[in-house]
Design a protein around this motif. Structure first.
Motif, mmCIF file in Angstrom:
data_model
loop_
_atom_site.group_PDB
_atom_site.id
_atom_site.type_symbol
_atom_site.label_atom_id
_atom_site.label_comp_id
_atom_site.label_asym_id
_atom_site.label_seq_id
_atom_site.Cartn_x
_atom_site.Cartn_y
_atom_site.Cartn_z
ATOM 1 N N PHE A 195 0.841 -1.206 0.000
ATOM 2 C CA PHE A 195 0.000 0.000 0.000
ATOM 3 C C PHE A 195 0.877 1.257 0.000
ATOM 4 N N VAL A 196 1.878 1.250 0.869
ATOM 5 C CA VAL A 196 2.767 2.416 0.974
ATOM 6 C C VAL A 196 3.517 2.639 -0.337
ATOM 7 N N LYS A 197 3.957 1.546 -0.935
ATOM 8 C CA LYS A 197 4.688 1.640 -2.215
ATOM 9 C C LYS A 197 3.823 2.300 -3.282
ATOM 10 N N HIS A 198 2.581 1.858 -3.400
ATOM 11 C CA HIS A 198 1.688 2.445 -4.409
ATOM 12 C C HIS A 198 1.322 3.882 -4.045
ATOM 13 N N PHE A 199 1.195 4.165 -2.751
ATOM 14 C CA PHE A 199 0.883 5.521 -2.319
ATOM 15 C C PHE A 199 1.995 6.484 -2.726
ATOM 16 N N LEU A 200 3.237 6.086 -2.480
ATOM 17 C CA LEU A 200 4.366 6.940 -2.826
ATOM 18 C C LEU A 200 4.477 7.120 -4.336
ATOM 19 N N THR A 201 4.125 6.083 -5.086
ATOM 20 C CA THR A 201 4.183 6.171 -6.544
ATOM 21 C C THR A 201 3.184 7.178 -7.082
ATOM 22 N N THR A 202 1.992 7.211 -6.482
ATOM 23 C CA THR A 202 0.927 8.079 -6.994
ATOM 24 C C THR A 202 0.880 9.443 -6.326
ATOM 25 N N LYS A 203 1.404 9.551 -5.101
ATOM 26 C CA LYS A 203 1.228 10.784 -4.334
ATOM 27 C C LYS A 203 2.471 11.650 -4.220
ATOM 28 N N CYS A 204 3.612 11.130 -4.525
ATOM 29 C CA CYS A 204 4.839 11.900 -4.275
ATOM 30 C C CYS A 204 5.328 12.636 -5.505
ATOM 31 N N GLY A 205 4.446 12.885 -6.446
ATOM 32 C CA GLY A 205 4.817 13.687 -7.591
ATOM 33 C C GLY A 205 4.744 15.164 -7.269
ATOM 34 N N PRO A 206 5.069 16.015 -8.245
ATOM 35 C CA PRO A 206 5.007 17.467 -8.013
ATOM 36 C C PRO A 206 3.579 17.943 -7.800
ATOM 37 N N GLY A 207 3.416 18.868 -6.877
ATOM 38 C CA GLY A 207 2.113 19.459 -6.640
ATOM 39 C C GLY A 207 1.233 18.696 -5.670
ATOM 40 N N VAL A 208 1.702 17.582 -5.140
ATOM 41 C CA VAL A 208 0.896 16.817 -4.194
ATOM 42 C C VAL A 208 1.006 17.460 -2.816
ATOM 43 N N PRO A 209 -0.108 17.729 -2.145
ATOM 44 C CA PRO A 209 -0.055 18.371 -0.823
ATOM 45 C C PRO A 209 0.745 17.531 0.178
ATOM 46 N N ILE A 210 1.614 18.178 0.918
ATOM 47 C CA ILE A 210 2.402 17.479 1.938
ATOM 48 C C ILE A 210 1.505 16.980 3.054
ATOM 49 N N SER A 211 0.315 17.581 3.189
ATOM 50 C CA SER A 211 -0.607 17.167 4.245
ATOM 51 C C SER A 211 -1.045 15.716 4.060
ATOM 52 N N LYS B 4 10.849 2.504 7.908
ATOM 53 C CA LYS B 4 11.545 3.263 6.873
ATOM 54 C C LYS B 4 10.757 3.351 5.567
ATOM 55 N N ALA B 5 9.507 2.903 5.578
ATOM 56 C CA ALA B 5 8.720 2.858 4.334
ATOM 57 C C ALA B 5 8.450 4.251 3.781
ATOM 58 N N LEU B 6 8.265 5.234 4.657
ATOM 59 C CA LEU B 6 7.972 6.598 4.227
ATOM 60 C C LEU B 6 9.198 7.484 4.376
ATOM 61 N N PRO B 7 9.335 8.505 3.545
ATOM 62 C CA PRO B 7 10.499 9.404 3.657
ATOM 63 C C PRO B 7 10.460 10.199 4.958
ATOM 64 N N GLU B 8 11.629 10.672 5.395
ATOM 65 C CA GLU B 8 11.724 11.416 6.653
ATOM 66 C C GLU B 8 10.890 12.692 6.633
ATOM 67 N N SER B 9 10.721 13.268 5.451
ATOM 68 C CA SER B 9 9.963 14.523 5.355
ATOM 69 C C SER B 9 8.493 14.345 5.709
ATOM 70 N N ALA B 10 8.014 13.094 5.736
ATOM 71 C CA ALA B 10 6.598 12.844 6.029
ATOM 72 C C ALA B 10 6.293 12.994 7.513
ATOM 73 N N ARG B 11 7.309 12.954 8.359
ATOM 74 C CA ARG B 11 7.086 12.983 9.811
ATOM 75 C C ARG B 11 7.597 14.283 10.414
ATOM 76 N N GLU B 12 6.758 14.892 11.230
ATOM 77 C CA GLU B 12 7.188 16.053 11.993
ATOM 78 C C GLU B 12 7.786 15.628 13.325
ATOM 79 N N SER B 13 7.372 14.462 13.791
ATOM 80 C CA SER B 13 7.877 13.943 15.062
ATOM 81 C C SER B 13 8.118 12.440 14.940
ATOM 82 N N TYR B 14 9.156 11.970 15.612
ATOM 83 C CA TYR B 14 9.475 10.541 15.642
ATOM 84 C C TYR B 14 9.136 9.927 16.996
#
Length: 547
Positions: free
Chosen positions: A324-340, A372-382
């Motif tokens: 799920f995460v793999k497909h999410f990153l493929t479809t959502k991490c392009g330019p213009g996708v809200p960081i929210s 480690k599935a999501l990039p570090e930029s996705a988290r504000e807190s660890y």
């Protein structure tokens, strides 16, 4: 045998017709060719027709046409049968100036757009019975296109409820106003009136054709997705396992053709659980995973907690979530996708990691893959990830130093709160050098905080002093700051940790004191401003002196 009936016609081994050879062969090119090849045979004539479309019923219609000098009433209820029979028997020649049967049926079917709804449904049933004849397939597609065109026309001419984005939203968030509620309910009925008519007619293959026609005619995708779920539930009642598998695979293929905003994530997870129980083909499972992955930020923790496949050693299907995460990153991490959206997905995955962490059979490599599935930029807190790591280490007490190192390397220590850092430094399961990293990260954050507040660090005697004037507020803040010597590996690491811990605690205490000073300054400033405004108002209210 009657002298006028000198030919036997065996239709699919189901029924034998006694007909006049000359009459039938004059209209049926296929039968005429058979007699041309067997000249001289005049008795005991018999023709066996294999795979005749429509069976004995269709041949009876053809016989009526032949015995009535090429005339027959063609209507929506027999047009498909006559067309397929005409193709099969090669009834495409002109006899005595009359149009041949093939041309007559084609002309009748061209008027399909003027047929009534019951006539369309009847034609659809007849064409299904005649599949896989190529001629029937052509008429079948025309019939489906006409049905969809009728649905589009109805939706445009009749007011309906607002288009919904998900099948289960058919419940609708109804208003407390009775008129509004009734309007929405009636609108829903107007948009779904055709469900029951088609659900008992369409085969899974025809559902795919219907959806393709719907997309071509730009019919409402939200209503279409509701129909697909309605079809699946209705047809499951009397279906066996193989039929259910075919139905669910058809639903998955059809949903993938629609606009993904028309299908809710909750509905897709429901289909997923049904599909897993039926062991659908891998290609259909991949399609479903991709659709869910594109909406991962809308999923819930309960939806993600899918039990592991039969025979697996772990409790939940972690591999599925990783997909799920793999497909999410493929479809959502392009330019213009809200960081929210990315951050929302990260919060969900962090909760999932904490939920699966207590599983004693979850291997470190899988746990680490989730972290480690999501990039570090996705988290504000660890903090949540550290909490999950702490739970995992409590359950998995036999981890090697190398495995612990890999797990703690996944943390971004600059994104840990002071509470988490304090807990980490006292965690006996944490390798000492990572406690040092946590302390240094907190020290760095505090120093940046001081610089951001423009605090002047001086080695002078306390206390700090506040001086208030009409022009503003002046402050001299006194903070005792020791010289911090970075760790260079020359001292014992335990001693260094203790020193840095004590230093960190001192700095945290000073931050608290600084916050008190700031609050006091704000209070004083407010009083000064009020006093100044009061004096200005009094001055303006005095009368001018006469000159």
């Amino acid at each position: 045998m009657d002298a006028t009936c000198d030919l036997q016609v065996d239709v699919n081994g189901e029924e034998i017709f006694f007909v006049h050879k000359n009459i039938i062969s004059s209209y049926c090119g296929k039968i005429r060719k058979l007699f041309d090849k067997s000249k001289g045979v005049t008795t005991n004539l018999k023709v066996i027709l294999h795979g005749f479309p429509g069976g004995p019923g269709s041949f009876e219609l053809v016989s009526r046409f032949c015995y009535n000098n090429g005339k027959i009433v063609i209507n929506p209820y027999n047009a498909h049968r006559l067309l397929c029979a005409a193709y099969y028997l090669e009834m495409n020649e002109m006899i005595s100036g009359s149009h041949n049967l093939l041309e007559q049926t084609k002309k009748s079917i061209e008027e399909i757009k003027f047929w009534s709804w019951p006539e369309l449904l009847s034609a659809l049933r007849n064409s299904i019975d005649l599949v896989p004849m190529s001629s029937s397939s052509q008429v079948l597609q025309k019939c489906l296109d006409s049905i969809v065109a009728r649905l589009v026309f109805t939706s445009e001419t009749s007011p309906s409820c607002p288009s919904s984005s998900s099948p289960e939203s058919s419940g609708l968030r109804l208003s407390t106003d009775s008129k509004s509620t009734e309007s929405l309910r009636s609108g829903l009925l107007r948009s779904t009136w055709w469900f029951e008519d088609l659900v008992n007619i369409l085969t899974p293959n025809l559902v795919k054709l219907l959806v393709k026609s719907i997309i071509l005619h730009k019919f409402d995708h939200g209503v279409t997705s509701r129909f697909l779920f309605y079809y699946q539930k209705s047809r499951f009642f009397n279906a066996n396992s193989d039929e259910k598998r075919e139905i669910i695979e058809t639903i998955i293929d059809s949903l993938s053709l629609l606009d993904q905003t028309s299908v809710s994530c909750k509905s897709l997870f429901w289909i997923l659980r049904v599909a897993l129980n039926l062991n659908v083909k891998k290609i259909h499972r991949n399609i479903l995973e991709r659709m869910i992955g594109s909406q991962l930020d809308q999923a819930t923790l309960d939806s993600l907690l899918v039990p592991s496949p039969h025979g697996s050693n772990y409790l939940y299907d972690v591999n599925l979530v990783l997909q799920f995460v793999k497909h999410f990153l493929t479809t959502k991490c392009g330019p213009g996708v809200p960081i929210s959206e990315l951050k929302k997905a990260a919060r969900l995955i962090d909760s999932y990691v904490a939920e699966v962490a207590p599983d004693p059979r979850l291997k470190p490599c899988k746990f680490l893959a989730l972290v480690k599935a999501l990039p570090e930029s996705a988290r504000e807190s660890y903090d949540d990830i550290y909490h999950a790591i702490d739970i995992y280490l409590q359950v998995h007490t036999g981890l090697s130093d190398e495995e612990k190192t890999s797990i703690f390397n996944s943390l971004d220590y600059t994104k840990l709160s002071s509470e988490s850092c304090n807990h980490l430094t006292q965690n006996d399961k944490c390798p000492p050098r990572f406690a040092t990293l946590a302390l240094k990260a907190q020290q760095f954050k505090l120093e940046n905080l001081f610089r951001g507040m423009d605090v002047q660090k001086r080695f002078i005697l306390p206390p700090h002093e506040l001086v208030a004037t009409d022009e503003g507020m002046h402050e001299q803040v006194v903070i005792y700051a020791e010289q911090v010597v970075p760790y260079e590996g020359k001292e014992d690491i335990v001693i260094e940790n203790e020193k840095m811990k004590a230093h960190l605690e001192g700095m945290q205490w000073r931050v608290v004191e600084l916050e008190k000073v700031c609050r006091k300054m704000q209070t004083q400033m407010t009083k000064i401003l009020k006093s100044k405004l009061s004096r200005q108002t009094s001055a303006k209210s005095l009368p001018r002196l006469c000159s």
